[in-house]
Design a protein around this motif. Structure first.
Motif: not given
Ligand SMILES: [Zn+2]
Length: 199
Positions: A99-103
């Motif tokens: 849940g830490k990456y939005n790329g």
């Protein structure tokens, strides 16, 4: 296994080819299905067929998908200026779970392996480079596995991406959560020390 009916033996054999399934588990699964309602066995068979018929590779990131571009590439909420490079589609699942990456992602479908005769030309490297041409990408995050062959891959990517003037980063190395220093191998502990950060 001549005492086992041929269709049962065949299913056991197929299950046994799957990763993590030994002969005992294969037998248990086969007999479980034998005793299950018809619909359950049919649902499993259909799910397997659908997997092979409907799943293809995303034409942008090469993730496995049933729509093209895949849901991640289509998502306008995600940061398309960051591309995380992984070896396998399964790695995307692991990273998404944090849940830490939005790329977005790029799947290489393997890693450089001189021993097995796999070079960059056998992987989706060319496609990655073409994604970097239009100047819209600000950062490439290399998330290859921490082993010797993947290290070669990471170094190779650094060599070809650096000249493009794009920021290139990689996952920090260190101790797995819950690990004890006493049992950590030297390489891991050394990397954890090198990658230390402020509190
Ligand atoms: Zn995609």
């Amino acid at each position: 296994m001549s005492f086992v009916a041929e269709p049962v033996a065949r299913l056991i054999e197929e299950f046994n080819k799957l990763p993590g399934i030994g002969p005992k588990s294969a037998q248990r699964l086969a007999y479980h299905l034998l005793n299950s309602p018809d619909e359950e066995a049919k649902a499993l068979a259909e799910a397997i067929l659908a997997l092979k018929e409907k799943i293809k590779l995303c034409s942008v990131c090469f993730n496995t998908t049933d729509c093209d571009p895949c849901l991640i590439c289509q998502n306008k909420e995600r940061d398309h200026s960051k591309i995380c490079v992984v070896e396998r589609p399964l790695d995307i699942l692991s990273l998404e779970r944090t849940g830490k990456y939005n790329g977005v992602y790029h799947v290489l479908h393997g890693t450089i392996s001189p021993a097995q005769g796999v070079g960059p030309e056998d992987l989706r490297v060319k496609e990655l480079l073409s994604r970097l041409q239009d100047g819209s990408v600000a950062e490439v995050i290399v998330a290859t596995n921490p082993n010797v062959e993947s290290e070669t891959m990471a170094m190779y990517l650094q060599r070809i991406i650096m000249p493009l003037g794009i920021r290139i980063t990689r996952l920090a190395r260190g101790l797995p959560f819950g690990a004890e220093l006493e049992y950590a191998d030297d390489l891991t502990l050394g990397q954890a020390l090198e990658n230390r950060r402020e509190f």
